[in-house]
Design a protein around this motif. Sequence first.
Motif, short mmCIF file in Angstrom:
data_model
loop_
_atom_site.label_atom_id
_atom_site.label_comp_id
_atom_site.label_asym_id
_atom_site.label_seq_id
_atom_site.Cartn_x
_atom_site.Cartn_y
_atom_site.Cartn_z
N TRP A 265 0.80 -1.22 0.00
CA TRP A 265 0.00 0.00 0.00
C TRP A 265 0.84 1.27 0.00
N LEU A 266 1.96 1.26 0.70
CA LEU A 266 2.77 2.46 0.83
C LEU A 266 3.97 2.49 -0.11
N GLY A 267 4.42 1.33 -0.53
CA GLY A 267 5.64 1.27 -1.33
C GLY A 267 6.88 1.51 -0.49
N VAL A 268 6.74 1.40 0.84
CA VAL A 268 7.84 1.71 1.76
C VAL A 268 8.29 0.45 2.47
N ASP A 269 9.58 0.24 2.52
CA ASP A 269 10.14 -0.86 3.31
C ASP A 269 10.27 -0.38 4.75
N VAL A 270 9.38 -0.85 5.60
CA VAL A 270 9.38 -0.40 7.00
C VAL A 270 10.20 -1.32 7.89
N SER A 271 10.95 -2.22 7.31
CA SER A 271 11.82 -3.09 8.10
C SER A 271 13.09 -2.33 8.46
N PRO A 272 13.92 -2.87 9.37
CA PRO A 272 15.18 -2.20 9.71
C PRO A 272 16.12 -2.02 8.52
N GLU A 273 15.90 -2.78 7.46
CA GLU A 273 16.75 -2.65 6.28
C GLU A 273 16.33 -1.48 5.40
N GLY A 274 15.14 -0.91 5.64
CA GLY A 274 14.65 0.19 4.83
C GLY A 274 15.23 1.52 5.25
N PRO A 275 14.83 2.61 4.58
CA PRO A 275 15.32 3.94 4.96
C PRO A 275 14.82 4.33 6.35
N ASP A 276 15.58 5.17 7.04
CA ASP A 276 15.17 5.62 8.37
C ASP A 276 13.86 6.39 8.28
N ILE A 277 12.92 6.04 9.16
CA ILE A 277 11.65 6.75 9.25
C ILE A 277 11.69 7.51 10.58
N HIS A 278 12.14 8.74 10.54
CA HIS A 278 12.38 9.50 11.76
C HIS A 278 11.08 9.93 12.42
N VAL A 279 10.98 9.73 13.72
CA VAL A 279 9.82 10.15 14.50
C VAL A 279 10.29 10.82 15.79
N VAL A 280 9.37 11.56 16.40
CA VAL A 280 9.59 12.10 17.74
C VAL A 280 8.60 11.41 18.66
N ALA A 281 9.08 10.95 19.81
CA ALA A 281 8.23 10.23 20.77
C ALA A 281 7.79 11.17 21.88
N TYR A 282 6.55 11.00 22.29
CA TYR A 282 5.97 11.81 23.36
C TYR A 282 5.24 10.91 24.35
#
Length: 276
Positions: free
Chosen positions: A175-192
């Motif tokens: 659906w996204l075309g994104v590799d969300v595994s650790p091998e994929g690009p960094d998906i940066h987030v901020v945690a709260y």
Amino acid sequence: MESVVTLWFVTAADPAGVIAAEPKADRGYGRKFLAQLNPAWPITPIGEFPLNRSAQASAGEYYVAGFPGVTIVQTVLHDSPALSDLNPRLLDSVPAAEVFAFAVDPESGYGGIAHWRGGVLKRSLCAERTRTYEDVGLPAPFEAPFWAGERAESVGGISLPFEPIELVAEAQRAWLGVDVSPEGPDIHVVAYAVDGRPAPRVPEGPRRRDAASRRPAAPLSSGYDDYEDAPSGPPERAHWADRSLSAARRTGVAAARGLRAARTWVQEKIRHSDRG
């Protein structure tokens, strides 16, 4: 039932291209998002890291990232395992052409996927291997090998021919075309955190501790950063003291020479006066 859900609010034509650039998440965006979601929450930033290389959110936590055309929110759900029952306040928190939800609970083997387009639910499948909570809409093409039993061994009976958690990972890629595994690009987030906990203390790094242990109680020179070792050789003040002592020695030598010369001149004058 408790599960971790990750929501993707998408208006970008190419969300994979947005993530491939590895943009940094904006701390202010996440704070504003949560303040609008529930103004009564005490909001505490607790970290910044790649979503796909970290532990998932825990109870009372939100991981948030806002990029051009893509907003990502991860949190913990405590209500119905059917994603169609997702809290409308959360589901509608970001205006988006498409919304994707991915939920997992590794302990029970629960996995859930859902897709809304224009606010209309198109597909939702939420299940454990031996129990289906929701099956709405037509299966997407990427689901075919799972339903055909090509991705897992059969366990017989009424069990699904696949592991729902594995379907979740495939749905994210399809659906996204994104590799969300650790091998994929960094998906940066901020945690709260929104449960009132204080901000975490920043631990001292080993270099700071080592430097502090080496630092004398009354340093001769105070021009060095805690993270740096002082340069080798004598401190600055000792250096100038050495130069002053050398100068004094040179001055003493010169004075002694002058005194001897004066004494010789006087003696010569006396000898010449006796001759007169």
